[in-house]
Write a protein that holds these residues in place. Sequence first.
Motif, short mmCIF file in Angstrom:
data_model
loop_
_atom_site.label_atom_id
_atom_site.label_comp_id
_atom_site.label_asym_id
_atom_site.label_seq_id
_atom_site.Cartn_x
_atom_site.Cartn_y
_atom_site.Cartn_z
N ASP A 145 1.88 -10.75 5.37
CA ASP A 145 1.57 -9.75 6.39
C ASP A 145 2.60 -8.62 6.37
O ASP A 145 3.81 -8.86 6.44
N ASN A 146 2.12 -7.38 6.28
CA ASN A 146 3.03 -6.23 6.18
C ASN A 146 3.89 -6.08 7.43
O ASN A 146 5.04 -5.65 7.35
N ASP A 147 3.35 -6.43 8.60
CA ASP A 147 4.14 -6.32 9.83
C ASP A 147 5.34 -7.25 9.80
O ASP A 147 6.43 -6.90 10.28
N PHE A 171 -4.67 2.40 0.84
CA PHE A 171 -4.47 0.94 0.82
C PHE A 171 -4.45 0.36 -0.59
O PHE A 171 -3.71 -0.58 -0.86
N HIS A 173 -1.71 -6.09 2.95
CA HIS A 173 -2.69 -5.61 3.92
C HIS A 173 -4.07 -6.03 3.44
O HIS A 173 -4.36 -6.00 2.24
N GLU A 174 -4.95 -6.41 4.36
CA GLU A 174 -6.26 -6.89 3.96
C GLU A 174 -7.06 -5.83 3.21
O GLU A 174 -7.85 -6.14 2.32
N TYR A 193 0.83 -1.19 0.00
CA TYR A 193 0.00 0.00 0.00
C TYR A 193 0.87 1.24 0.00
O TYR A 193 2.02 1.24 0.44
#
Length: 476
Positions: free
Chosen positions: A400-402, A351, A370-371, A347
């Motif tokens: 997962d971006n994290d 987003f 990201h969802e 993103y």
Amino acid sequence: MEARSCRNKFILYGLLFIGSWLLSCLLHFQFLHIPILSYTYKPSSHRGAAARPTTSLLLSPQPAVVDHRSCNGRRVFMLHPPSRFNLLRGCLEGSPEFEDACIVMSNAGLGPELVPLSGNHTNGVIPNGGWFNTNHHALEVMFHTRMWRYECLTDNPAAATAVYVPYYPGLELNHYTCDTSAMVRDGPSGEFLRWLSSQPRWATLGGRDHFMVASKTTWMFRRSGGDDSQGCGNGFLNRPECLNMTVLTIESNIWERRDMAVPYPTYFHPSSSSEVAAWQARARGAHRPWLFAFAGGRRPNGTLVLRDRVIDQCESSSRCGMLDCSHGLEGSITCQSPEKLMCLQPYGDSFMRRSSIDAVVAGCIPVFFHEASTLEKQYRWHEPARGRDGVHRRYSVFIDNDHVLEGKVDIEEVLSRFTDEEVAAMREEVIKMIPRFVYTDPRVRFEGDMRDGFDIAIDEVMARMMRIENGEDLGW
């Protein structure tokens, strides 16, 4: 002699007044698609018999042939706002304004047509026809033109299930920079909504049966604060009138039940199912030398950390293709290349990325972080969640971006886990989705049987309106 001179002056003034009135009428009717001014058609050498119109803005409607018995519950009444709300009234060929935004909105919003170019800089991407330099802000104009061809359009508001509002809030907002007074940015759209809510049909359901398209992200229309608040955008969607309407943006707030999004327009606007099939065949047969790719660039001062991490991993991998889309039209064409296997979609300012839809059209498997960036969450009307057999078939990858930001995953390692068979299956699902994520040429009658992004959106809007008519609470 003085009396005669005075009389001649009055005659001249009268002619000038009548002439200016006629010109104003022509401009007004031109916007409403009444065929007063004729448009010229210039044959395109590479299109042969299928020549397309020149840079005319909005064409007169050609009524669809339809069995009106099939229009039960699907009739739409189109409002005709006063000419002062027509943002394109100056966009007639030859006008001084035509060289600016009007060029972008030419060809009913498609923009200038792209033709095959010689040389390596286009990489042979553009086929013979159906491709335009389309600006995503033009979706409002494209949708308006398609509504003129909608087979169940009615001039009787009492017979309509829904009311289409042909106003361009995204184009209107483009007139202002972020440092413009918030009161100024809110002014024109606020005036339009006051006019809209004063119309007789509005009182029927308080606007809940009205719908429109706004070709910006939902966030650009949800600025909060007073008249002197800072930031970009305006408060269009926060106004009571919009809280009742169905407003289709190009990115929704997935946590807001009222929000609905339709796909960004791409550069591909076919006029026949054969053009679509030819492009799908080309996407299937494309040579794909990379495992994954990223199209884009870094932002100054490291303002998009996730993007920087993705670029770092791409640049350090010999299996990643890095595409620089920053060089105007040439960069955009380069980034349309279908020669990549998986397209990374971190993103950015919001987003959703337009390149996510470009990736689908290119037959490239999108990789989301990201969802709120996924097609499933953003474009739930258009994303084919399940096949005819009820089975959900995978067409994308989620990381997962994290985990990327914390250095817990290596993108190449994750993508390398998929077998060739799994990749081929996902790519085929993406290619089959192409018709659902393109908007056909709104100026001509489509040849063949295919539901594009507009068809899906209008069907879902009408289903939504029927639920509203039946008294169902959809989140207001």
